[in-house]
Scaffold this motif. Structure first.
Motif, short mmCIF file in Angstrom:
data_model
loop_
_atom_site.label_atom_id
_atom_site.label_comp_id
_atom_site.label_asym_id
_atom_site.label_seq_id
_atom_site.Cartn_x
_atom_site.Cartn_y
_atom_site.Cartn_z
N THR A 44 0.84 -1.20 0.00
CA THR A 44 0.00 0.00 0.00
C THR A 44 0.87 1.25 0.00
N HIS A 45 2.03 1.20 0.67
CA HIS A 45 2.99 2.32 0.68
C HIS A 45 4.29 1.84 1.31
N HIS A 46 5.28 2.72 1.35
CA HIS A 46 6.64 2.27 1.70
C HIS A 46 6.89 2.15 3.20
N HIS A 47 6.02 2.64 4.06
CA HIS A 47 6.32 2.69 5.50
C HIS A 47 6.73 1.32 6.05
N GLU A 48 7.60 1.38 7.07
CA GLU A 48 8.31 0.17 7.50
C GLU A 48 7.40 -0.92 8.10
N ASP A 49 6.22 -0.52 8.58
CA ASP A 49 5.32 -1.53 9.13
C ASP A 49 4.53 -2.24 8.02
N HIS A 50 4.73 -1.81 6.77
CA HIS A 50 4.07 -2.43 5.62
C HIS A 50 5.07 -3.14 4.69
N SER A 51 6.30 -2.67 4.73
CA SER A 51 7.29 -3.16 3.76
C SER A 51 8.46 -3.91 4.41
N GLY A 119 -2.02 11.42 0.63
CA GLY A 119 -2.52 12.18 1.79
C GLY A 119 -1.82 11.73 3.05
N HIS A 120 -1.91 10.45 3.35
CA HIS A 120 -1.11 9.89 4.45
C HIS A 120 0.36 9.98 4.06
N CYS A 121 0.65 9.61 2.81
CA CYS A 121 1.96 9.83 2.18
C CYS A 121 1.68 9.83 0.68
N GLY A 138 -4.90 0.30 3.43
CA GLY A 138 -3.62 0.76 3.98
C GLY A 138 -3.82 1.66 5.19
N ASP A 139 -3.22 2.85 5.13
CA ASP A 139 -3.31 3.77 6.26
C ASP A 139 -4.19 4.98 5.98
N ILE A 140 -5.07 4.87 5.00
CA ILE A 140 -5.95 6.02 4.70
C ILE A 140 -7.02 6.15 5.81
#
Ligand SMILES: [Fe+2]
Length: 254
Positions: A44-51, A119-121, A138-140
């Motif tokens: 969903t995006h690059h943040h460390e808790d996802h990737s 928006g979140h990133c 994701g984090d939306i």
């Protein structure tokens, strides 16, 4: 699903893995995927808790991963995370993943639509499966009402992304931290309403000449000094006020 200091959900649909959890949850990932084959990974995006396990899982399953081109670039080059994020979630290993455009792709049963939702990133995709009415968001969305923003979050983009998602036909909101298996769209509507109210009140007070700290107080919001301290001021209530004003000024071209 991975569990550590914070709970992070990754989703597995017909061989497709949506997000990979944080590095520190690798033992959980190993337990789960000892019995499931991963054919393709999307982020969903690059943040460390996802990737945090993308490089590992790509190698383990000899498979490919895909994300928004901005996320691809960040993960390819590697990026620094805060000492706190490193402690809680663990670092992200560099990986060569592939650009994913906003074009539908198929699993063995379903068609998956990547939906660009900044928006979140600014490298954020949601994934929509119309056949099931499932939105992997994701984090939306984290909650109907929120109290804090990370310094880089964009208020106007989040409102636009929420409106884009609300136009889709879904009921289950599989977000990364607080999933809603029913009435998911209503939860996104609640968040949009909260953002629009917050934005309206903030800008009204801003135009009366109040400073961000005074706006925060007038709105009855309080800073969480612990969060502010441990994140070095990156995750605060006043960031929401700053973000709303920034959106207002951007839209006025100030
Ligand atoms: Fe995130």
């Amino acid at each position: 699903m991975t569990k550590n200091v914070q709970t992070v959900y990754s989703y597995y649909v017909e061989g497709l893995l949506i997000d990979t959890g944080m590095r520190h949850a690798r033992n959980v990932i190993n337990d789960i995927f000892a019995h499931h084959q991963v054919d393709r990974i999307v982020l969903t995006h690059h943040h460390e808790d996802h990737s945090g396990n993308v490089a590992y899982l790509m190698k383990h399953f000899n498979t490919h991963a895909y994300a928004h081109p901005l996320a691809v670039d960040i993960i390819k080059k590697g990026y620094k995370i805060s000492p706190l994020a490193s402690l809680v979630n663990g670092e992200v290993e560099r990986a060569y993943i592939h650009n994913l455009e906003e074009t539908p792709f198929c699993t063995s049963k379903y068609t998956v639509h990547p939906i660009y939702t900044p928006g979140h990133c600014n490298d954020h995709y949601c994934y929509f499966i119309p056949e099931k009415g499932w939105l992997f968001s994701g984090d939306i969305y984290v909650a109907d009402k929120i109290k804090y923003f990370v310094y880089y979050e964009d208020f106007g983009e989040q409102i636009r992304s929420l409106k884009k998602l609300i136009a889709l036909d879904f009921d289950s909101l599989f977000c990364s931290h607080n999933p809603k298996t029913k009435n998911g769209k209503q939860h996104l509507k609640n968040k949009l309403q909260f953002f629009e109210d917050f934005y309206g009140k903030t800008i009204e007070l801003h135009q009366k000449g109040l400073k961000p700290a005074a706006i925060l107080k007038t709105l009855g919001m309080k800073e969480n000094n612990f969060y502010a301290l441990i994140t070095n001021g990156n995750f605060t209530a006043v960031n929401m006020i700053h973000a709303a004003i920034k959106t207002f000024e951007k839209e006025l071209n100030i």
